[in-house]
Design a protein around this motif. Structure first.
Motif, short mmCIF file in Angstrom:
data_model
loop_
_atom_site.label_atom_id
_atom_site.label_comp_id
_atom_site.label_asym_id
_atom_site.label_seq_id
_atom_site.Cartn_x
_atom_site.Cartn_y
_atom_site.Cartn_z
N ARG A 1 -23.09 -22.11 -6.70
CA ARG A 1 -21.83 -21.75 -7.36
C ARG A 1 -20.61 -22.02 -6.48
NH1 ARG A 1 -25.83 -18.73 -8.84
NH2 ARG A 1 -26.19 -18.34 -11.04
N HIS B 1 -14.03 -23.76 -15.40
CA HIS B 1 -14.61 -22.55 -14.80
C HIS B 1 -15.74 -21.99 -15.69
CE1 HIS B 1 -14.34 -19.26 -11.92
NE2 HIS B 1 -14.14 -18.36 -12.86
N PHE B 2 -15.46 -21.86 -16.98
CA PHE B 2 -16.46 -21.32 -17.91
C PHE B 2 -17.66 -22.26 -18.02
CE2 PHE B 2 -13.35 -18.55 -20.59
CZ PHE B 2 -13.18 -17.75 -19.49
N GLY C 1 -13.61 -10.88 -15.09
CA GLY C 1 -13.25 -12.24 -15.50
C GLY C 1 -12.83 -12.27 -16.96
N THR C 2 -13.60 -11.59 -17.79
CA THR C 2 -13.28 -11.53 -19.22
C THR C 2 -11.91 -10.92 -19.45
OG1 THR C 2 -15.64 -11.14 -19.55
CG2 THR C 2 -14.20 -10.78 -21.45
N HIS D 1 -11.18 -9.58 -9.69
CA HIS D 1 -12.31 -10.43 -10.07
C HIS D 1 -12.83 -11.21 -8.85
CE1 HIS D 1 -14.70 -13.35 -12.22
NE2 HIS D 1 -13.87 -14.35 -11.99
N MET D 2 -11.91 -11.73 -8.06
CA MET D 2 -12.32 -12.50 -6.88
C MET D 2 -13.13 -11.62 -5.93
SD MET D 2 -10.01 -14.50 -4.09
CE MET D 2 -9.55 -13.11 -3.09
N THR E 1 -20.43 -7.06 -13.74
CA THR E 1 -19.20 -7.80 -13.42
C THR E 1 -17.94 -6.95 -13.60
OG1 THR E 1 -18.99 -8.54 -15.70
CG2 THR E 1 -20.19 -9.99 -14.19
N LEU F 1 -24.71 -16.39 -14.90
CA LEU F 1 -24.16 -15.54 -13.85
C LEU F 1 -25.21 -15.27 -12.79
CD1 LEU F 1 -21.99 -12.99 -15.79
CD2 LEU F 1 -21.35 -15.13 -14.71
N TYR F 2 -24.74 -15.10 -11.59
CA TYR F 2 -25.61 -14.89 -10.44
C TYR F 2 -26.32 -13.53 -10.54
CZ TYR F 2 -26.74 -13.88 -5.55
OH TYR F 2 -27.36 -13.54 -4.39
N ARG G 1 -20.57 -9.31 -4.91
CA ARG G 1 -21.93 -9.43 -5.41
C ARG G 1 -22.56 -10.74 -4.97
NH1 ARG G 1 -22.12 -11.59 -10.65
NH2 ARG G 1 -20.06 -12.26 -11.30
N ALA H 1 -21.82 -13.82 -5.47
CA ALA H 1 -21.97 -14.83 -6.51
C ALA H 1 -21.31 -16.16 -6.15
CB ALA H 1 -21.41 -14.31 -7.84
N ILE I 1 -20.05 -22.04 -15.18
CA ILE I 1 -20.94 -20.88 -15.18
C ILE I 1 -22.25 -21.25 -15.87
CG2 ILE I 1 -21.29 -18.53 -16.02
CD1 ILE I 1 -18.28 -18.11 -15.78
N GLY J 1 -12.14 -21.22 -8.88
CA GLY J 1 -11.55 -19.89 -8.95
C GLY J 1 -10.31 -19.78 -8.08
N ILE J 2 -10.39 -20.31 -6.85
CA ILE J 2 -9.23 -20.27 -5.96
C ILE J 2 -8.06 -21.04 -6.58
CG2 ILE J 2 -8.36 -20.84 -3.67
CD1 ILE J 2 -10.43 -18.72 -3.58
N VAL K 1 -16.57 -10.82 -7.39
CA VAL K 1 -17.47 -11.97 -7.26
C VAL K 1 -17.96 -12.08 -5.82
CG1 VAL K 1 -17.57 -14.50 -7.25
CG2 VAL K 1 -16.56 -13.31 -9.19
#
Ligand code: HEM
Lengths: 234, 262
Positions: free
Chosen positions: B141, B229-230, B64-65, B127-128, B60, B239-240, B134, B136, B233, B148-149, B131
């Motif tokens: 999801r 959001h969290f 995000g973190t 981050h977007m 990732t 996570l994907y 990959r 995800a 997940i 996220g948007i 994601v």
């Protein structure tokens, strides 16, 4: 199930990770292992520790940066004195660059609204979920559509004099042509990679390139009256 | 010495008071570690276990973190800045000067808030895209992508409303340029523009409105949506992970479909 032998049974057991799983597969369906059990770590402490470490490193970097570089502060706001150019924050300068070519309804309302809508529908739109290479199926038809779409986009950009948006478009179109002429088992790694990219990938990549180029131009290369300037000449 | 410290820590952690707060108890068994997450209202948003592959940096890039990290820094520095700031004209600008020359570490505080804000906007975009690339965002999801948007929009609005607060030329004209766009919305444009600014141009009312949005409404919305959001997940199965299909099969399949197309 009339015939008792119409299925096969299996057991998977790894008590350290998961409870026992029993699986029955009927003969009519074909079994395919999609996910195999894999190593897991515990959120506490492993993941928490790593996240904390990442955030601490980030904080250290930001503190150092803030010690050496000061936030800008200009003179007090003065409604009677318009600076030239008056610029929005950097992340909106891509849109402000578009404002230079299109009327405000288009650049300020239509484009952002369409952007948000397209971002939201990404996971709901079937074309986007498809993970196969764009040109691996219906190659001739899709290639024709692709040429039509890129030509249309180029004409549109040129008619409105949006020359800055041309290089990213050409770049992505060239990459797509390479993709169309490659197979997933071509000897070159790049060709293999490009051949497998789905449509969603190409659209998002084009968006990313345009975003970077328009924002960079708006930030560094635009001066008084939104004319071209070179950032190292001012 | 460390033996002594360990002993004290152990004593504190097994005391009655500690145990009344943290119900999971001490110990480092798998169960205790799972309980440490499960029995905590905040940590409960996360799963107790995570796929080892997804903890790696390459999975990732921790984007995000890190976005969350910038948000934490912004909340802390923002609260400290609020102690010195009055959302009124021309006091707001004078407060900026005070932060610069009078308040100890005031300049540093402001720098940290400003640079973290810029970085947060950048990290949200990064981050977007990560994601997206990959894959995800795919089922199940989809909705977390939509959340996220919403977070992306909240982040942009937070940054934008904060931009006006110093009340310098940069702030004033950036907000003028941006808010003028809202008046080009068909039919209701001028109404929206008026509602946003509390007037027909950027003035003291606009400053107050932006202040309330920036310090109360938008941060609360951000916290709420980050929590969802969290939590999503965990609910979406962690996570994907890219399914690594056997290489040979994937190749034959795609050559087959390539032939079909021609
Ligand atoms: C304030 C803003 C945001 C914060 C604090 C945040 C935080 C996080 C964190 C910590 C993760 C865990 C994995 C990782 O680090 O990548 C994550 C995953 C995710 N984020 Fe965000 N995010 C934010 C904005 C966004 C945006 C703008 C999008 C997309 C439009 C998005 C979509 C997702 C998705 C779909 C996942 C799940 C990925 C997976 O299942 O593998 N997030 N987010």
């Amino acid at each position: 199930m009339s015939d008792p032998k119409d299925f096969v049974a299996g057991i998977d057991s790894d008590q350290r990770h998961s409870p026992t799983r029993v699986v029955f597969v009927t003969r009519r369906t074909s079994a395919q292992v999609k996910v195999t059990s894999e190593d897991q770590v515990q959120t506490y402490p492993e993941v928490m520790f790593r996240a904390a470490l990442a955030i601490e490193l980030l904080a250290i970097a930001l503190v150092l940066f803030s010690l050496f570089f000061n936030a800008p502060l200009e003179g007090i706001a003065d409604p009677t004195h318009t600076p030239n150019p008056a610029k929005a924050p950097w992340y909106f300068l891509g849109l402000q660059e578009l404002l230079h070519y299109f009327p405000p309804v288009v650049a300020g309302v239509l484009v952002p609204t369409l952007l948000i809508i397209s971002l939201v529908i990404i996971p709901y739109f079937n074309v986007n979920i498809e993970a196969n290479g764009l040109f691996l199926k219906d190659r001739t038809k899709r290639l024709r559509l692709f040429y039509l779409a890129s030509l249309g986009m180029m004409i549109f950009l040129l008619v409105f004099h949006v020359y800055v948006a041309v290089p990213p478009t050409v770049l992505v179109a060239l990459a797509m042509i390479v993709a169309a002429n490659s197979t997933p088992d071509s000897p070159s790694r790049l060709c293999r990679y490009l051949a497998r990219r789905p449509l969603a990938y190409w659209i998002m990549t084009w968006f990313l390139f345009e975003l970077i180029v328009l924002t960079a131009v708006g930030t560094w290369f635009r001066g008084p009256g939104w004319s071209w300037v070179l950032p190292w000449r001012s | 010495m460390s033996g002594k410290t360990d002993q004290i820590v152990e004593q504190v952690r097994s005391s009655r008071v500690w145990r009344s707060v943290f119900r999971s108890g001490t110990g480092n068994s798998t169960l205790h570690r799972a309980l440490a997450i499960q029995q905590n209202i905040f940590l409960h948003l996360f799963a107790t276990k995570v796929r080892k592959r997804m903890v790696r940096f390459s999975a990732t890039w921790y984007l995000g973190t890190l976005t969350f990290g910038t948000f934490l820094i912004l909340v802390i520095t923002g609260i400290l800045l609020m102690l010195y700031y009055h959302p009124s004209v021309p006091q707001a600008y004078a407060d900026m000067k005070d932060l610069q020359f009078v308040v100890s570490s005031g300049l540093f505080l402001r720098n940290l808030h400003r640079w973290s804000a810029q970085l947060m906007v950048f990290l949200v975009f990064a981050h977007m895209f990560k994601v997206f690339y990959r894959g995800a965002y795919r089922t199940p999801r989809e909705f977390n992508w939509v959340i996220g948007i919403v977070l992306l929009i909240i982040t942009l609005l937070l940054s934008y409303t904060g931009y006006l607060l110093p009340w310098d030329q940069l702030a004033y004209w950036a907000i003028t340029v941006g808010s003028n766009l809202s008046s080009s919305v068909p039919l209701v444009g001028s109404k929206i523009h008026f509602l946003l600014l509390g007037g027909n141009q950027v003035n003291a009312n606009a400053l107050l409105r932006f202040y309330v949005l920036h310090c109360v409404i938008l941060p609360l919305a951000a916290i709420l949506f980050i929590a969802v959001h969290f939590w999503r997940i965990r609910k979406d199965g962690g996570l994907y992970v890219q399914q690594s299909e056997p290489k040979a099969r994937a190749a034959t399949e795609s050559t087959l479909s390539a032939k079909e197309g021609q």
